[in-house]
Enzyme design. Structure first.
Site, PDB file in Angstrom:
ATOM      1  N   LYS A 215     -14.006   2.493  10.024  1.00 34.84           N
ATOM      2  CA  LYS A 215     -15.441   2.187  10.116  1.00 34.84           C
ATOM      3  C   LYS A 215     -15.747   1.477  11.437  1.00 34.84           C
ATOM      4  O   LYS A 215     -16.648   1.845  12.160  1.00 34.84           O
ATOM      5  CB  LYS A 215     -15.838   1.319   8.917  1.00 34.84           C
ATOM      6  CG  LYS A 215     -17.287   0.938   8.857  1.00 34.84           C
ATOM      7  CD  LYS A 215     -17.593   0.231   7.546  1.00 34.84           C
ATOM      8  CE  LYS A 215     -18.985  -0.357   7.572  1.00 34.84           C
ATOM      9  NZ  LYS A 215     -19.323  -1.055   6.329  1.00 34.84           N
ATOM     10  N   GLU A 221      -4.251  -2.273  12.977  1.00 37.58           N
ATOM     11  CA  GLU A 221      -3.222  -1.400  12.397  1.00 37.58           C
ATOM     12  C   GLU A 221      -3.546   0.066  12.682  1.00 37.58           C
ATOM     13  O   GLU A 221      -2.685   0.861  13.074  1.00 37.58           O
ATOM     14  CB  GLU A 221      -3.141  -1.601  10.872  1.00 37.58           C
ATOM     15  CG  GLU A 221      -2.716  -2.997  10.429  1.00 37.58           C
ATOM     16  CD  GLU A 221      -3.862  -3.980  10.308  1.00 37.58           C
ATOM     17  OE1 GLU A 221      -4.946  -3.743  10.895  1.00 37.58           O
ATOM     18  OE2 GLU A 221      -3.687  -5.007   9.631  1.00 37.58           O
ATOM     19  N   GLY A 277     -16.421  -0.490   3.216  1.00 41.35           N
ATOM     20  CA  GLY A 277     -15.141   0.205   3.362  1.00 41.35           C
ATOM     21  C   GLY A 277     -14.563   0.647   2.023  1.00 41.35           C
ATOM     22  O   GLY A 277     -14.170   1.799   1.835  1.00 41.35           O
ATOM     23  N   ARG A 278     -14.530  -0.266   1.058  1.00 35.18           N
ATOM     24  CA  ARG A 278     -13.891   0.059  -0.234  1.00 35.18           C
ATOM     25  C   ARG A 278     -14.771   0.935  -1.113  1.00 35.18           C
ATOM     26  O   ARG A 278     -14.377   1.284  -2.225  1.00 35.18           O
ATOM     27  CB  ARG A 278     -13.468  -1.229  -0.950  1.00 35.18           C
ATOM     28  CG  ARG A 278     -14.575  -2.246  -1.150  1.00 35.18           C
ATOM     29  CD  ARG A 278     -14.025  -3.606  -1.581  1.00 35.18           C
ATOM     30  NE  ARG A 278     -15.048  -4.634  -1.614  1.00 35.18           N
ATOM     31  CZ  ARG A 278     -15.432  -5.361  -0.574  1.00 35.18           C
ATOM     32  NH1 ARG A 278     -14.893  -5.138   0.608  1.00 35.18           N
ATOM     33  NH2 ARG A 278     -16.352  -6.298  -0.695  1.00 35.18           N
ATOM     34  N   GLU A 363     -11.363  -7.450  -3.820  1.00 33.87           N
ATOM     35  CA  GLU A 363     -12.034  -7.743  -2.543  1.00 33.87           C
ATOM     36  C   GLU A 363     -13.532  -7.939  -2.791  1.00 33.87           C
ATOM     37  O   GLU A 363     -14.208  -8.637  -2.042  1.00 33.87           O
ATOM     38  CB  GLU A 363     -11.796  -6.614  -1.530  1.00 33.87           C
ATOM     39  CG  GLU A 363     -11.971  -7.101  -0.096  1.00 33.87           C
ATOM     40  CD  GLU A 363     -11.465  -6.111   0.948  1.00 33.87           C
ATOM     41  OE1 GLU A 363     -10.682  -6.524   1.806  1.00 33.87           O
ATOM     42  OE2 GLU A 363     -11.865  -4.936   0.909  1.00 33.87           O
ATOM     43  N   HIS A 394       8.486   0.742 -19.588  1.00 32.62           N
ATOM     44  CA  HIS A 394       9.910   0.448 -19.428  1.00 32.62           C
ATOM     45  C   HIS A 394      10.130  -0.649 -18.397  1.00 32.62           C
ATOM     46  O   HIS A 394      11.252  -0.818 -17.898  1.00 32.62           O
ATOM     47  CB  HIS A 394      10.655   1.722 -19.017  1.00 32.62           C
ATOM     48  CG  HIS A 394      10.583   2.758 -20.094  1.00 32.62           C
ATOM     49  ND1 HIS A 394      11.565   2.929 -21.030  1.00 32.62           N
ATOM     50  CD2 HIS A 394       9.594   3.624 -20.418  1.00 32.62           C
ATOM     51  CE1 HIS A 394      11.206   3.884 -21.876  1.00 32.62           C
ATOM     52  NE2 HIS A 394      10.006   4.326 -21.528  1.00 32.62           N
ATOM     53  N   LYS A 522      -6.492 -12.482   9.974  1.00 37.89           N
ATOM     54  CA  LYS A 522      -6.502 -11.577  11.143  1.00 37.89           C
ATOM     55  C   LYS A 522      -6.540 -12.394  12.430  1.00 37.89           C
ATOM     56  O   LYS A 522      -5.858 -12.105  13.397  1.00 37.89           O
ATOM     57  CB  LYS A 522      -7.754 -10.692  11.118  1.00 37.89           C
ATOM     58  CG  LYS A 522      -7.717  -9.576  10.105  1.00 37.89           C
ATOM     59  CD  LYS A 522      -8.913  -8.669  10.356  1.00 37.89           C
ATOM     60  CE  LYS A 522      -9.336  -7.948   9.111  1.00 37.89           C
ATOM     61  NZ  LYS A 522     -10.589  -7.233   9.233  1.00 37.89           N
TER      62      LYS A 522
HETATM   63  C1  G6Q Z   1     -13.110  -2.753   2.687  1.00 42.55           C
HETATM   64  C2  G6Q Z   1     -12.620  -3.643   3.706  1.00 42.55           C
HETATM   65  C3  G6Q Z   1     -11.356  -3.196   4.395  1.00 42.55           C
HETATM   66  C4  G6Q Z   1     -11.558  -2.117   5.443  1.00 42.55           C
HETATM   67  C5  G6Q Z   1     -10.297  -2.031   6.304  1.00 42.55           C
HETATM   68  C6  G6Q Z   1     -10.379  -0.954   7.336  1.00 42.55           C
HETATM   69  O1  G6Q Z   1     -14.115  -2.917   2.060  1.00 42.55           O
HETATM   70  O2  G6Q Z   1     -13.622  -3.947   4.589  1.00 42.55           O
HETATM   71  O3  G6Q Z   1     -10.375  -2.767   3.493  1.00 42.55           O
HETATM   72  O4  G6Q Z   1     -11.855  -0.901   4.857  1.00 42.55           O
HETATM   73  O5  G6Q Z   1     -10.059  -3.273   6.899  1.00 42.55           O
HETATM   74  O6  G6Q Z   1     -11.456  -1.181   8.190  1.00 42.55           O
HETATM   75  P1  G6Q Z   1     -11.915  -0.080   9.185  1.00 42.55           P
HETATM   76  O7  G6Q Z   1     -12.354   1.109   8.418  1.00 42.55           O
HETATM   77  O8  G6Q Z   1     -13.025  -0.694   9.975  1.00 42.55           O
HETATM   78  O9  G6Q Z   1     -10.723   0.255  10.050  1.00 42.55           O
END
Ligand code: G6Q
Length: 559
Positions: A215, A221, A277-278, A363, A394, A522
């Site tokens: 996003k 990463e 994002g989620r 989150e 199990h 971060k």
């Molecule tokens: C979700 C969070 C988080 C996000 C990641 C990736 O709600 O904000 O999990 O999706 O940190 O972020 P980017 O899509 O910006 O790389």
């Protein structure tokens, strides 16, 4: 709409409200009630405490609840204005008040043609445009019309993303494997180089497309993995920068960063700041899903989610699945003191669902300050965890059955499996049903004694075994039964959980759509990275952090 509060360290008064107090009193009456007795007293309990939606069944009768419990919980939901808040979300109001954003993942699956306005602008044309762009692109790649740099059709897709840009699409692709027909789809999220190294090892640059899903397009990463993928791709001298266009696409809200990375903007799929994002798998972030199962299936998933959205909007609380699930969760978390809740899918295709819901729930609602800036004096998001049910049996079910904690569970299964091994399906279904029964029934001393006697165990041995072999029972569970795991039913199931999370956040008066708690780590990691790279101590830390940093540096020097 509730606004951003200015008071710090002031406390929420939710627990002092009459609605909350009523529930506290009611809990006192209910805390020793046995579900088995509730079933004996009421032969209609299953009918009374179960709901169906399309082909999905929710059985919530194995909970420590009565009509009164639900009435009190509905009263709390009314007092917390859950329905008004829900309507504000669907209307596109900026309910993410700390970031000043609308929360409109529901618009991504609005198939009705109804306009949805944000800042005076209808967001639907943009959504439909991106969906069409996804259809064209996925059609070309899946049909083989889209060729790699040597003219070969594409065979492999690698989604590079993390968190919300990974967990949703990855989970859905695994869930919809029976619908996959052409392409292999892989996911790389971890910055641990092992993951991308292992992945690239099996791939052929000529026939691979990388989707850089981010996003913000600044996530360390993802950008690190994307750079590694690009370097790997360009390693062959026969490949030039211009070939990147056939092998790299981006999904982002940040076109400048995408361009700076070297991805042609015609290969960029857009989404918007009002998609969290989620909650983003319904947007172009779901491109890997559409490549894997085809755009028609992707749309079916959106339609399934939309159907649940309508149910959530239109059903009265008494028959509203997300409301019921959310309120039962509040009952255990806030009144019985349950600290965690397990998600147990009895469907191998749903094996990543617990990990996905960990993020979606924790989150969103793992917060101790409410949306008005007040400290919560009540528990909020529970710890969500789980794994494939049958494997869990199990492993950790011992604790569910005989541990010291109350752990409410969601059991999820499909009536019709995609497997044609009937024997396997019957065993799976019988375990799914039996576990909820065992958790509720338990086994008392007399039953244990009888069982041991029937097994021919000596009398004095029997008495020694009894304390270890009795189960208290009365462990609550919800059972969610799909007819079959299809794109549509999966869409409905995921929207059910999204709305459950929404309702709980609304009751607790949280902003479920920000995630400030992930920022500090971060920032500190970026400081420590400077220190690792420079070999110098640049920031003040505690003795433990300094000790760890020195240990790493020393051991690395040793080789
Ligand atoms: C979700 C969070 C988080 C996000 C990641 C990736 O709600 O904000 O999990 O999706 O940190 O972020 P980017 O899509 O910006 O790389």
């Amino acid at each position: 709409m509730r606004s951003l509060g200015l008071i710090s360290n002031a406390k929420s008064t939710l627990v002092h409200t009459p609605a909350w107090q009523r529930l506290l009193v009611h809990h006192n009456d209910m805390k020793s009630v046995k579900m088995m007795d509730l079933f004996s007293e009421n032969p209609d309990r299953f009918d009374q405490f179960s709901l169906s939606f399309e082909n999905m069944l929710l059985d919530y009768s194995k909970n420590i609840i009565t009509d009164y419990t639900l009435d009190h919980l509905f009263y709390l939901a009314r007092k917390q204005k859950v329905r008004e808040f829900r309507d504000a979300m669907f209307r596109g109001e900026k309910i993410n008040n700390t970031e000043g954003r609308a929360v409109l993942h529901t618009a991504l699956r609005n198939r009705s043609g109804r306009p949805i306005m944000v800042d005076g602008k209808d967001v639907m044309p943009g959504i439909l445009h991106e969906l069409e762009k996804m259809r064209v692109f996925t059609g070309k790649v899946r049909s083989g019309e889209w060729k790699g740099y040597t003219g070969k059709p594409i065979t492999d897709i690698v989604n590079i993303g993390i968190g919300g840009s990974d967990l949703g699409p990855n989970m859905v692709c695994r869930a919809l494997t029976p619908y996959a027909d052409r392409l292999r789809v892989h996911f790389v999220s971890n910055v641990d180089g092992t993951q991308i190294e292992n992945r690239l090892m099996d791939l052929d640059a000529e026939t691979t497309i990388f989707i850089i899903a981010s996003k913000t397009f600044t996530t360390q990463e993802t950008i690190t993995n994307a750079n590694t993928a690009r370097k790997w791709f360009l390693a062959d001298p026969a490949i030039s920068e211009k070939d990147i266009a056939r092998h790299f696409v981006a999904i982002s809200t940040n076109s400048e960063a995408v361009e700076a990375f070297g991805i042609d903007l015609s290969n960029m799929f857009e989404f918007w700041d009002w998609v969290g994002g989620r909650y983003s798998l319904w947007s172009a972030i779901g491109l890997s899903i559409a490549l894997y199962v085809g755009m028609d299936r992707f749309i079916e998933m959106l339609e399934g989610a939309e159907a649940m959205d309508k149910h959530f909007q239109n059903e009265p609380m008494e028959t509203n699945m997300p409301m019921i699930l959310a309120l039962i969760g509040i009952w255990y978390g806030n009144f019985f003191g349950a600290e965690s809740s397990a998600v147990l899918p009895y469907d191998h295709h749903l094996r990543l669902l617990p990990a996905y819901l960990e993020q979606a729930d924790m989150e969103s609602n793992g917060k101790s300050v409410d949306r008005d800036g007040l400290q919560t004096t009540y528990s909020t998001g529970k710890v969500i965890w789980g794994t494939e049910g049958i494997n869990g049996q199990h492993a950790f079910y011992q604790l569910l059955h005989q541990g010291t904690r109350l752990i409410p569970t969601d059991f999820i299964a499909s009536v019709r499996s995609h497997s044609c091994l009937k024997e396997h399906c019957d065993i799976l279904a019988s375990n799914f049903i039996a576990q909820t029964e065992a958790l509720m029934r338990g086994r008392n001393e007399n039953e244990t004694r009888l069982q041991l006697r029937n097994a021919g165990v000596e009398l004095d041995e029997i008495e020694k075994h009894i304390p270890h072999m009795t189960f208290q029972g009365n462990q609550p569970s919800n059972s969610i039964v799909l007819d079959q795991l299809t794109p549509r039913s999966l869409g409905s199931l995921l929207a059910l959980y999204e709305h459950k999370i929404f309702v709980q956040g609304a009751i607790w008066n949280l902003n479920s759509y920000d995630q400030w708690g992930v920022e500090l780590g971060k920032k500190l990691a970026s400081n420590i990275l400077n220190e690792i790279k420079s070999g110098r101590t640049l920031y003040q830390h505690d003795a433990s952090t300094d000790g760890l940093l020195d240990w790493f540096r020393e051991k690395r020097k040793e080789g």
